[in-house]
Motif scaffolding. Sequence first.
Motif, PDB file in Angstrom:
ATOM      1  N   GLU A   1       5.485  -2.431  -5.280  1.00 59.92           N
ATOM      2  CA  GLU A   1       4.813  -3.406  -6.129  1.00 59.92           C
ATOM      3  C   GLU A   1       5.320  -4.811  -5.854  1.00 59.92           C
ATOM      4  O   GLU A   1       4.594  -5.790  -5.981  1.00 59.92           O
ATOM      5  CB  GLU A   1       5.029  -3.028  -7.608  1.00 59.92           C
ATOM      6  CG  GLU A   1       4.276  -3.883  -8.629  1.00 59.92           C
ATOM      7  CD  GLU A   1       2.750  -3.809  -8.527  1.00 59.92           C
ATOM      8  OE1 GLU A   1       2.225  -2.795  -8.063  1.00 59.92           O
ATOM      9  OE2 GLU A   1       2.103  -4.821  -8.924  1.00 59.92           O
TER      10      GLU A   1
ATOM     11  N   ARG B   1       0.829  -1.211   0.000  1.00 63.53           N
ATOM     12  CA  ARG B   1       0.000   0.000   0.000  1.00 63.53           C
ATOM     13  C   ARG B   1       0.861   1.258   0.000  1.00 63.53           C
ATOM     14  O   ARG B   1       0.425   2.305  -0.439  1.00 63.53           O
ATOM     15  CB  ARG B   1      -0.947  -0.010   1.206  1.00 63.53           C
ATOM     16  CG  ARG B   1      -2.035  -1.061   0.956  1.00 63.53           C
ATOM     17  CD  ARG B   1      -3.209  -0.938   1.893  1.00 63.53           C
ATOM     18  NE  ARG B   1      -4.303  -1.775   1.430  1.00 63.53           N
ATOM     19  CZ  ARG B   1      -5.010  -2.575   2.224  1.00 63.53           C
ATOM     20  NH1 ARG B   1      -4.725  -2.644   3.537  1.00 63.53           N
ATOM     21  NH2 ARG B   1      -5.977  -3.295   1.721  1.00 63.53           N
TER      22      ARG B   1
ATOM     23  N   THR C   1      -6.755  -3.200  -3.269  1.00 62.44           N
ATOM     24  CA  THR C   1      -7.015  -1.837  -3.763  1.00 62.44           C
ATOM     25  C   THR C   1      -8.408  -1.337  -3.383  1.00 62.44           C
ATOM     26  O   THR C   1      -8.733  -0.189  -3.656  1.00 62.44           O
ATOM     27  CB  THR C   1      -6.847  -1.772  -5.276  1.00 62.44           C
ATOM     28  OG1 THR C   1      -7.644  -2.813  -5.859  1.00 62.44           O
ATOM     29  CG2 THR C   1      -5.409  -1.945  -5.686  1.00 62.44           C
ATOM     30  N   SER C   2      -9.205  -2.183  -2.821  1.00 61.74           N
ATOM     31  CA  SER C   2     -10.554  -1.735  -2.484  1.00 61.74           C
ATOM     32  C   SER C   2     -10.579  -0.996  -1.140  1.00 61.74           C
ATOM     33  O   SER C   2      -9.668  -1.126  -0.352  1.00 61.74           O
ATOM     34  CB  SER C   2     -11.507  -2.936  -2.435  1.00 61.74           C
ATOM     35  OG  SER C   2     -11.096  -3.786  -1.413  1.00 61.74           O
TER      36      SER C   2
ATOM     37  N   ARG D   1      -5.572  -8.434  -5.958  1.00 57.94           N
ATOM     38  CA  ARG D   1      -5.476  -7.033  -6.328  1.00 57.94           C
ATOM     39  C   ARG D   1      -6.762  -6.273  -5.958  1.00 57.94           C
ATOM     40  O   ARG D   1      -6.706  -5.144  -5.456  1.00 57.94           O
ATOM     41  CB  ARG D   1      -5.199  -6.902  -7.841  1.00 57.94           C
ATOM     42  CG  ARG D   1      -4.721  -5.516  -8.254  1.00 57.94           C
ATOM     43  CD  ARG D   1      -4.136  -5.493  -9.659  1.00 57.94           C
ATOM     44  NE  ARG D   1      -2.850  -6.158  -9.805  1.00 57.94           N
ATOM     45  CZ  ARG D   1      -1.671  -5.575  -9.509  1.00 57.94           C
ATOM     46  NH1 ARG D   1      -1.625  -4.330  -9.056  1.00 57.94           N
ATOM     47  NH2 ARG D   1      -0.547  -6.235  -9.683  1.00 57.94           N
TER      48      ARG D   1
END
Lengths: 493, 95, 500
Positions: free
Chosen positions: C467, C463, C499-500, C495
């Motif tokens: 990567e 976060r 990313t949510s 992912r």
Amino acid sequence: MHNANISELRAALASRKISSVELTRMFLDRIGAANGSLNAFITVDAGKSLSQAKAADARIARGEAGRLTGIPIAHKDIFCARDWLTTCGSRMLANFVSPYDAHVIGRFNDAGCVILGKTNMDEFAMGSSNETSYFGSVRNPWDLECVPGGSSGGSAAAVAARLAPAATGTDTGGSIRQPAALTGITGIKPTYGRVSRYGMIAFASSLDQGGIMTRSAEDAALLLAEMVGHDARDSTCVDMPAEDYTLRLREPWTKGGSGARPLEGLRIGLPREHFGEGLSGDVHAAVRAALVEMEKLGATLVDIDLKNSALSVPAYYVIAPAEASSNLSRFDGVRYGYRAPEYTDLSDMYCKTRAQGFGAEVKRRILIGAYVLSHGYYDAYYLQAQRIRRLVARDFETAFESCDLIAGPTSPTVAFKLGAKAADPVQMYLNDIYTIPANLAGLPGMSIPCGFGQGGLPVGLHLVGNYYKEGDMLSAAHHFQTATDWHLKAPVQ
Amino acid sequence: MPLTPDEVRRVAMLARIELSEPEIATAQAQLNSIFSLIETLQATDTKGVTPMSHAGDLVARLREDRVTEIDQRDRFQSVAPQVERGLYLVPRVIE
Amino acid sequence: MDWEIVIGLETHAQLSTVSKIFSGASTAFGAEANTQACGVDIALPGVLPVINRGAVERAIRFGLAVNGKRGDNICRRSVFARKNYFYPDLPKGYQISQFEFPIVTGGSVTIIANKAEKTIRLTRAHLEEDAGKSLHEDFQGLTGIDLNRAGTPLLEIVSEPDMRSAEEAVAYAKTLHALLRWIGICDGNMQEGSFRCDANVSVRRPGGELGTRREIKNLNSFRFLQQAIEYEAQWQIDTLEAGGKIRQATVLFDPDAGVTREMRSKEDAHDYRYFPDPDLLPIEVGEGWIAQVLAGMGELPVERKLRFQREMSFSAYDAEVLTADWETGNYFEGVLQASLQGGEKPGQGDFKLCANWVINEVLAKRNADNLPPGKFAVSEETLGYLLRLVRSGDISARTAKDVFSEFWEESRARAFSDQGGSPENVDKLIVTRGLKQVSDSGAIEAIIDQVLVANAKSVEEFRSGKEKAFNALVGQAMKATKGKGNPAAINEILRRKLTS
């Protein structure tokens, strides 16, 4: 019985008046008595012949006989016959026992004919006098000092002397017709491709054609019918069914014509070129007399031209040697036949084997052939000869527009003395001047006896038909022989 | 054009025929006499004439692709000058 | 100064007829000496040749194949001629060949050499008979002659001198070899001599007159072809640069010494005295026969290559590799078909998947094991089935590769006598070894939730922009599924959750 024709022999066999073994033995005895002076046969094998005769008798007894079953005939030693010595008149094949049968031999064997023996011939069929044979010259039964002609000289002498009722022959430039003429018998060379060449040792493949030598046109019709027809093993053999030439033999030329003038409607062409310079007077007279007889039988005589006839001989002496030089390359001492006893290496083995295995005339023709095909000469000689060949064929094409058969002398002279022309190849070659054109064109030709010339020697009348018109020739010849008896004359024993 | 002795030798070699010197001389004379006959062909104009290589204008009949022959080696080789283990023997070939 | 090498090839291809060109004897390879040499083959007196229709038919097929399927390069009336010379393996003393009127005149072959396409023009192709064999060993200084090969039909294919390097010559020979096999007229077995090349080599100054050529005879492998031409060209250059001259000659390549040497037998300065064979009438090839041969012909290499490029958007390279020989293209299309469910239409991804597998796995293994074209240790059905399972997500690509390799090994263990594995075996292995991939999103989500909890540090790093941490998490998730998780599904779900 030895004077009987084949129809008579058939009747005698069918009625059991004589067996095939008896008939065969009779001819073998005659060969035994005469061959010493004639030298007509290279190989005689009584055991083999008689066992074939025995089988023929059994077949007749079973009622399975064909029309030739039990008839003995002689074969020119150019035809491969299984388990028979097949020499082609050459030292090269003096020890060659053939492992297979030629098509012609197979046909006659299947028909139940008996092989009487293998007849002498010019070496590899190269000669017009039978003097080039490795096995010695053949003598003419009409005069032992004379040649019988060649190359089928052994067959001719055998039939003329009644040592065999008939004999096979081959004709490349006249090798059936010229000896037939010189020995007073009937000989026919069919259209090129009509009889399979399979098993016939090749001299000049595009000219060679097998045929039959008999004492009459009637016998020839009967035997030739057995030889012709398709054979898949010779791709130059035409795909045409066999023809029974005996069926229309007696028919008049024109349907419904009269028996007295059976040749009414037949136009016989006389090539001017074949009655001129070079033709000896005695032969000319006999041939003219025969033509008069033909006219009496109803035929019309017309003059024709074969303009390029004279060029046939030189063209032939390019084409035939060219093909021969190649055809005879297989005789190399590797797989069969003669091999020189001593040599230093491979090339020497080839050169000595072929120098010793071939006779002078064969070597001469191989050299001519190799030369005309070699680099720089091919166009001038070989191609030019092939163009002339076409011109010769065209001459015939034109001639047959105005006639049905062509007639003339078979040979310019009667039989000549042994040795008379042996030293001069060109003189010998010119012997075939009247017969060669038909070979070049591929046309059928035949010679029938038509009288006697100098020294009481036979003269032959030459007939040439259009393609596949063997039946026409045989029928015309038969009518002639019905009205005359030249073909019945036999040499004094 | 008369053949020379060298041409006779060359042709004899092409044809694999051994000729002795006297034989070359004889062959030369005879071939030249035969060629004087053959030379008469040259005088004829054959322009535009197609050479005739066969006795008729036929085309080949072909056979189907099938095996029809059986092994007859022993029969064939019974008349061969020299064989060993099924092979025809010749003087050594040098490549 | 530069030199340019000029090469033309004469290739002798044995045609795949069962009987000889002029006799009914068998052409099968390897029989005992002289047992397949019949009367015609040993040139008994009196025997005659009869032309084999099958040989002519194959020559017509070749003519069509090198001329874009147009028959205008096929001679309607071709003639057999005799080439006369004495040699113990030539029983008649002449070879029946074609000279003035060959059956095929013209045509071309397109090759790829040095990554570029090049068209090599063909002068002609003619029918002829093969000679026998000379055996030099074991006969006390004599040579033994075996005539089994005598009369085997040959198509001699003559190229124009269009090649400029040994590489181009080899590329041409390989392309021609593949084409002959492709159209089914030659088995291409070079060990058995079914495909042999003679190379005419000369050198010149670029743009200058052609130099004198020397002919290297009887090259029966692509490697020897390459080595022989390279040696010969260099020898000629060295000779000329040293002020010498090249004399026209026939040479042999000695593979042991890697050199060419002039032949000792001179063959009568090549006066072959060609003339039309009087035993054989001209062969007539009518329009009907050509049409019939054409109708029986399949897709040609160039046609298939273009189709692959057009229909499947393959690169020229991939299409070339997949159509290098007839069997590879068939195999590829077979795999593709077997990888689909019934009635399913393949898409771009499917083409690519199958092509990659065939090129990277199958052909790589085939070449490594030195197997001939057409020899595949795993069948197209088996590989297609594996790929179908990969496409459906039932197994991973990794698993498929392992299974495929195992099957290939299986076949190799049997010396490639038959193919390894089968679709049934694939199913069995999946059950017995538990190879089924976990693709069920519910199950994967549960596992990922656990991984996220257990690897809070990596989550933090990701976060914050690292990567790399993502890959570590994927690895952990795969580990948790014991390697059976569907990587695509894991990636996607991970992912989304991160990313949510």
